[in-house]
Design an enzyme around this catalytic site. Structure first.
Site, PDB file in Angstrom:
ATOM      1  N   ASN A  79      60.901  76.141  -2.263  1.00 31.34           N
ATOM      2  CA  ASN A  79      60.424  76.531  -3.589  1.00 31.34           C
ATOM      3  C   ASN A  79      59.857  75.317  -4.318  1.00 31.34           C
ATOM      4  OD1 ASN A  79      63.163  75.726  -3.616  1.00 31.34           O
ATOM      5  ND2 ASN A  79      63.590  76.770  -5.538  1.00 31.34           N
ATOM      6  N   GLU A  81      58.815  74.374  -8.120  1.00 32.94           N
ATOM      7  CA  GLU A  81      58.821  74.796  -9.526  1.00 32.94           C
ATOM      8  C   GLU A  81      57.823  73.984 -10.341  1.00 32.94           C
ATOM      9  OE1 GLU A  81      62.986  74.788 -10.661  1.00 32.94           O
ATOM     10  OE2 GLU A  81      63.353  76.570  -9.443  1.00 32.94           O
ATOM     11  N   ASN A  82      57.686  74.348 -11.609  1.00 28.79           N
ATOM     12  CA  ASN A  82      56.695  73.700 -12.470  1.00 28.79           C
ATOM     13  C   ASN A  82      57.186  73.674 -13.910  1.00 28.79           C
ATOM     14  OD1 ASN A  82      53.978  73.754 -14.186  1.00 28.79           O
ATOM     15  ND2 ASN A  82      53.499  73.024 -12.138  1.00 28.79           N
ATOM     16  N   ALA A  83      56.757  72.646 -14.651  1.00 30.72           N
ATOM     17  CA  ALA A  83      57.133  72.532 -16.068  1.00 30.72           C
ATOM     18  C   ALA A  83      56.680  73.770 -16.834  1.00 30.72           C
ATOM     19  CB  ALA A  83      56.522  71.272 -16.661  1.00 30.72           C
ATOM     20  N   CYS A  84      55.588  74.334 -16.410  1.00 29.35           N
ATOM     21  CA  CYS A  84      55.204  75.662 -16.910  1.00 29.35           C
ATOM     22  C   CYS A  84      55.958  76.651 -16.026  1.00 29.35           C
ATOM     23  CB  CYS A  84      53.685  75.858 -16.815  1.00 29.35           C
ATOM     24  SG  CYS A  84      53.201  77.503 -17.333  1.00 29.35           S
ATOM     25  N   CYS A  90      58.095  80.635  -4.773  1.00 29.45           N
ATOM     26  CA  CYS A  90      59.245  80.736  -3.867  1.00 29.45           C
ATOM     27  C   CYS A  90      58.950  80.134  -2.497  1.00 29.45           C
ATOM     28  CB  CYS A  90      59.634  82.191  -3.658  1.00 29.45           C
ATOM     29  SG  CYS A  90      60.140  83.043  -5.151  1.00 29.45           S
ATOM     30  N   GLU A  92      59.526  81.383   0.432  1.00 35.38           N
ATOM     31  CA  GLU A  92      58.946  82.355   1.369  1.00 35.38           C
ATOM     32  C   GLU A  92      57.437  82.418   1.234  1.00 35.38           C
ATOM     33  OE1 GLU A  92      61.435  82.687  -0.761  1.00 35.38           O
ATOM     34  OE2 GLU A  92      62.764  84.352  -0.254  1.00 35.38           O
TER      35      GLU A  92
END
Ligand SMILES: O=c1ccn([C@H]2C[C@H](O)[C@@H](CO)O2)c(=O)[nH]1
Ligand SMILES: [Zn+2]
Length: 169
Positions: A79, A81-84, A90, A92
């Site tokens: 995964n 992720e992002n600050a936004c 994910c 997958e």
């Protein structure tokens, strides 16, 4: 009499051969099953390794995936992720996108790993739909850190789904 003896000997030899043959077939089955199991363990291990690269500073929830293609290639994902926050993706979907972007669209299985000990990590609804795009009858292995797993098909995870075929009608 001699014909009978000969026949008897022959039938004996035959049944010994049959026994040996079934023994070999059984052994071969065991070897094949062992091979399938070890490659499955490999796939789960690979998903656990991919988890190490998870970029999840916000949720602190690490996920890894290992996708096995029809021709035996494995693509991994974690995964990201992002600050936004809404932009996070994910594990997958990363794995599937890596495969598709390199020309692979036929999949045998995907293994998913996380750090959760209490339950088998389950793909989100978005990922189920993303998997479904590439068929319903392939396998999804929901695993725990100890390597135990739950085996499901994409169809079991997303019954009565909408897919590419529905757009062709
Ligand atoms: O099957 C799953 C479930 C969750 N996540 C990610 C999304 C998000 O980054 C974090 C928490 O939901 O875990 C995955 O990658 N795969
Ligand atoms: Zn998802």
């Amino acid at each position: 009499m001699s014909t009978h003896t000969h026949f008897h000997t022959f039938s004996c030899a035959c049944s010994v051969l049959e026994q040996e043959q079934s023994h070999w077939i059984l052994s071969l089955d065991v070897i094949i099953m062992a091979k399938i199991n070890s490659s499955l363990q490999d796939l789960i291990l690979t998903s656990q390794e991919a988890k190490q690269f998870a970029y999840s500073p916000y949720s602190k929830f690490r996920v890894g995936a290992a996708l096995l293609t029809h021709d035996g290639r494995v693509f991994t994902g974690c995964n990201v992720e992002n600050a936004c926050l809404a932009l996070g993706i994910c594990a997958e979907r990363v794995a599937i996108s890596k495969a598709v972007s390199e020309g692979h669209r036929e999949f045998k299985a995907i293994a998913i790993a996380s750090d959760t000990e209490d339950n088998f990590i389950s793909p989100c609804g978005g990922c189920r739909q993303f998997m479904r795009e590439f068929g319903l009858q392939w396998e999804v292995y929901l695993s725990k850190p100890n390597g135990s797993f739950l085996k499901m098909t994409v169809e079991q995870l997303l019954p009565a789904s909408f897919g590419p075929e529905d757009l062709l009608k």
